[in-house]
Structures are given as structure tokens and as C-alpha cells.
Design a protein around this motif. Sequence first.
Motif: not given
Length: 642
Positions: A278-283, A286-289, A297-304
Motif C-alpha cells: 500500500v502507498e498513500i498518494l499525495e493530494p 494519480m496512480v503511476p502512468e 495506491y490510496i487517493m486521499t479525500k480528507a476535505t469535508a
Amino acid sequence: MPRTRRSTASLYLRQRMRLRSRPLCPMSQGFVPSLSLLRAEYTHVCLSCVLRGRQYFFLGDMVCLKKGGIHSWRMTSVLRSAPKMRSRPSRQHDRKGGFMKYADTLSRRGFLVGGALTGCAAVGMGLAACSPRSEDSRVKAVASGSDRDSVNSVEPSFLTPPEPIADDDIGEIKDADVVIVGCGISGMAAARAAADEGAKVIVVEKSPRFNCRGSMGSQIGAVNSVYQQQAGYPRFDGNELVNRYMQDTLQMSKQSFLKYWVDHSGEDLEWFLELCNVEILEPGEMVPEEGINGNVYIMTKATALPSGRYPVWPTAMSINFDPSFPEDAGFFYPMQSFQSDVESKGGEFLYATWGRQLVQEDGRVVGLIAQTADGNYIRVNARKAVVLACGDFGNNEEMMAYYAPQASNLTCTYNCMDANGDICNVGEGHQMALWAGAAMEKAPYAPMSHLTDVADILLVDRSGKRFVNEELGAQSLSNVIMRCPGEVAYCITGDAVGPKVLQPGPDAKKPDPIATVEEAAAVVGCEAATLQDTIDRYNELAAAGEDRDFGKDPSKLTAIEPPYYVYEGHPGSMLVIMGGIDCDDSCRALDKNGSAVSGLYVCGNTQGCRFGAEYPMTAPGISHGLALSLGRLAGANAATLG
């Protein structure tokens, strides 16, 4: 294909085509290779896929790159959006095995209907042929239902249980402790949880492999997992979220399920990903091309915004979100890792195998009769319990009309196919549970509908008048438009906001600028003076900084000045219908008296008690989150409680 047949099919499509455009489903099941073309301006799919209820945006010729080879069927007609087509065939009943035969006047092929198996927990599955598809038979999805708390007083034929499949027709017998029917995220979670408890597990799934949402549905909700902590998600009081969620679902959700998810979803997400790299992506990353290549790969969505009229809590994370739609996007690798783990513990996966009937002895569910692609019946004995994780019934016209008539016109945009290439999401798990004595949860049932935020626009009905506070959540907006005259509303913006659409999707074209109110009124179909009065009043409220008419947040009031942009909005589409079998806190199916159906558990979209009348956006990703957590709970309880 003979010219006469192609012409008939073309005529059929034209007859079924709706004039208004709806959001379309970018299919993401890896076993349909043509999906990668959906990123283009147009897509090629075969006519048989269209006739089975898929919806795409067509321009020009159609060719299907379907599993098993390239079909030569082509259509040269230029088409607009193709909503799901539900034919209304005449019925002929064949009660043996629960399969109902249909004669479709638009096709020389007969249709066979049957009992149930499917796979997606947070997504739907479908019904398949009782024998391999031939020139003379193909599966046609039908409905199932219950006599409890229905919203329709006309009792459908599917409430009558089918004749039991005779022992003499069984060609093979298998033994397990726990049998899982359906292999989506909830079914797979149930399988691994049961195997972790030492149970011998057999999973029955009618698709060629496990089912899971791909790139467009890779979001999963959890509370305070280690991954969310590492990504900097703010911690919050889960009780506040649960209380608001209960309010948003009109107190129809089972609060104990929501509380269980809040308390366990973090560790359940960690369990789901623990066998993967598992790797957490920066805001914004995207996943590697070069591809996912077995990683997560985890895409974060911390904004709420856990405040305001429609608060949203920071619960969602996206797993391997890749808009290029590779086969291994979304939940593919976590699911693959679970299958390998279950198999290492002696579990078995029967793919391309259809669940048909539950087996009961002295009122207890003791097994499943399934059917292979060759048409052979298998009895799978369950020493402890059967878990139904078969998805929803969104593509079942009869069930939708019976249980959720308010949503029966919505296009079901999460469609996947079984091993025969037939449409899923037809409620077979519900049918089998009902035939075994279980009951549906009380209506109403919520469609999972996502429309764009329209808080900063002006919304008018077809008379040109404003009628609502536009600060609406996704499902709430759909509900409002559904109740407008003609099920249509128009969002109007000006130069400050720019063009907006209500329904995102591959065919969602932003409106062109309009110079005058008269031209804008022509799009709406109303009197220009009426629309001018509405815009003038809206601008007056914006200038005053107070919405004295409908109470909208002043920060969302933006004056509308030319050029104008007008977008015609419809109730939209739904991914799944959130109505299922009534159950207790242990996920055991309940009968109409509230007593447990011995030996039967439910999870995923076959399970009720999760959403009630509304699918709110209070906790993004909660559908998949509940599928994972309650699937794990159902599997563990099936193995330990029986």
C-alpha cells in the motif's frame, strides 16, 4: 448478421430511445475488454450488450470487443444516449427450479429466468440461464419480492416459491461449513472472515471472476483507519456522524449497524488491504502512468464539511483510482489477495456457477443448489450456514415497480455481466431468501443517485419559477427534480459561475452561452417575462445578502448576469437500489415476524436495514464500507454461530 435482423434491431433501438439525455455508466468490469474505449468520444459495444440493458453513448458504428472474440455486428445509425431498455415480454411460467420463461416479441429467442446468484456487495449482480446460452435460449432478468410492507398492492408472480429441484437432477454434491453466494466485496469479506474462523468455505459466483467496482467506484468509507491518520484526516466523534446519518435517512437505518461501522471500519479497511503493498498518494497525485502493477495506491479525500445544511464527514478514500479503466483498477488487488488467502485455507471458488435455490430441512437452511455453465446442478451442503451476498435488484423491472416505483424510471448505471454475458442486478439473492421464508425490510427503498452540487445556481421548474433552496445533497436533488412537473428542472447560471451540469458523465455537455433572457426562456419552454422576473428577484436577494424566499446560505447567492447558461436536469440515474432482506444485528435474515431464518445470513446490497428512504452523502464511501464491515461480520457469525 443478416441484414433483416440488423434492421429489426435498429428499429427496436430507435423505438426504445428516449429523447432526453441521461448520465451514462462508464463500465469498468475487466472481463469486458472494450471498456477502455469509454474514455473516447464514442464507444463500440455489441448490439447484444445493448439489448441486455447496458447504456452507452453511441456515435457511428458499433462493434463489440466482447470476451470470446470480436462480433461483427455493426450499426451505422447515429444514436444519442441509450437508456436501459426494459422490454415487457409476455409471460409463461415454468415453476420447476424457479425459472420463468418469457417470450419476447422483438426476438426469435426465448428467455429463461431463474433463481439467484450474484456478487457485488456495494454493487449489483444478475440472473443467468439455467443452461448454457444457445440459439434458442437466453437469460432474461425478472423480479422477486415479498408480501411484507410492499408499496404495491398487486402481488407479482415471483412471490410464489418454485418447485424444489429434484434430487435425481443433482449431478454433484459438495460439502462446506459456510457457503457464500455472490462474490463482490461483501461476499469476499464474508468468505475470508469465515475461513479465518476455521470454516471450510465454498463461494458460488456466476461471473467469470469476483466482482468489484473498478476505477469509477473505488471509493470506500472508513473512520480513523491508520491510512487516514497517516494522510492527515481529522479525527472526529463518530456518534455525531451516526446521529446525523440517522436523521438524513429518516431514522430508517439500523443505528446499531452504523455504530458498528464507525467502531470497526478503520480496522476492517486495514484488514482489507493488509495483504497488499500500500502507498498513500499525495493530494492531487494519480496512480503511476506505467500502471498499478499489483500495488494499492490510496487517493486521499480528507476535505469535508461536517457542518451546514448537508454536512459531510471525512470518511472516503479511493483505492487504485485510474480513469484509463485498466482491468486491475479499483478493488481488484485486495480482492485477489483475499481469494488467494481463502484458497490457502482450503476454500473453493465456483465461478461461472449460478445459485438457484436454497435447501431447507426442518426450517433450517442447510445448503444451496447451484448450476454450472453446462447446465448441471450441484448441491453444496452448508454444515453451518449460507450467506447471501448477491447484490441489488436495480435492473429488475418487476421488482422496481413493486418495491420502488418512485425510482423505476431511473437508469441503472452500474451494470455488470455474468459468465454468459447477461445483465446482472436483478435480485436473485432476494428471491432465494424470500422463498426460504425471509422478509424484505420495510419500504421505502432509496436509489443511490449522485447529482452535481448546485448550491450556487438558480433552479427553476418548466414554468420558469424558482421553487426550492438549491443547497441540496446529491440524492435530495434527485428527489426534488423527480417531483417536478415532467420530472425536469433547469439550472441557470450567469457569467460569474459559468456553465454547470447536473449529471456528470461521458455525455454530459456543458451548455453554451445564451445572450438574452428570451433565448434562455426558449430553452426552458416558459414565458420570457416569468423567467426575467425570477432572475431579477434572485439578483435582488443576492444584492441584499439574504435569501428571504427560500433561506439559502448568502454565500451561495451569486447574481446572474449574461451570458446565461441553461442546463436541463432530470432525476438522473442510480447505481443501485438500497433495499434488502430484513436482518438482525448479527446479519441473520429475519422472517415477517422478526424471527431469524435459521442458517441464513445476508450482507451487501442483498441486506436491508442500512439506508432506508435516503442515500445521503453524509459519509462518502459508506456503502462499500458497510459492505466490507458487515460482510466480515456476517461471515464470522456464519462460521461461529451457525
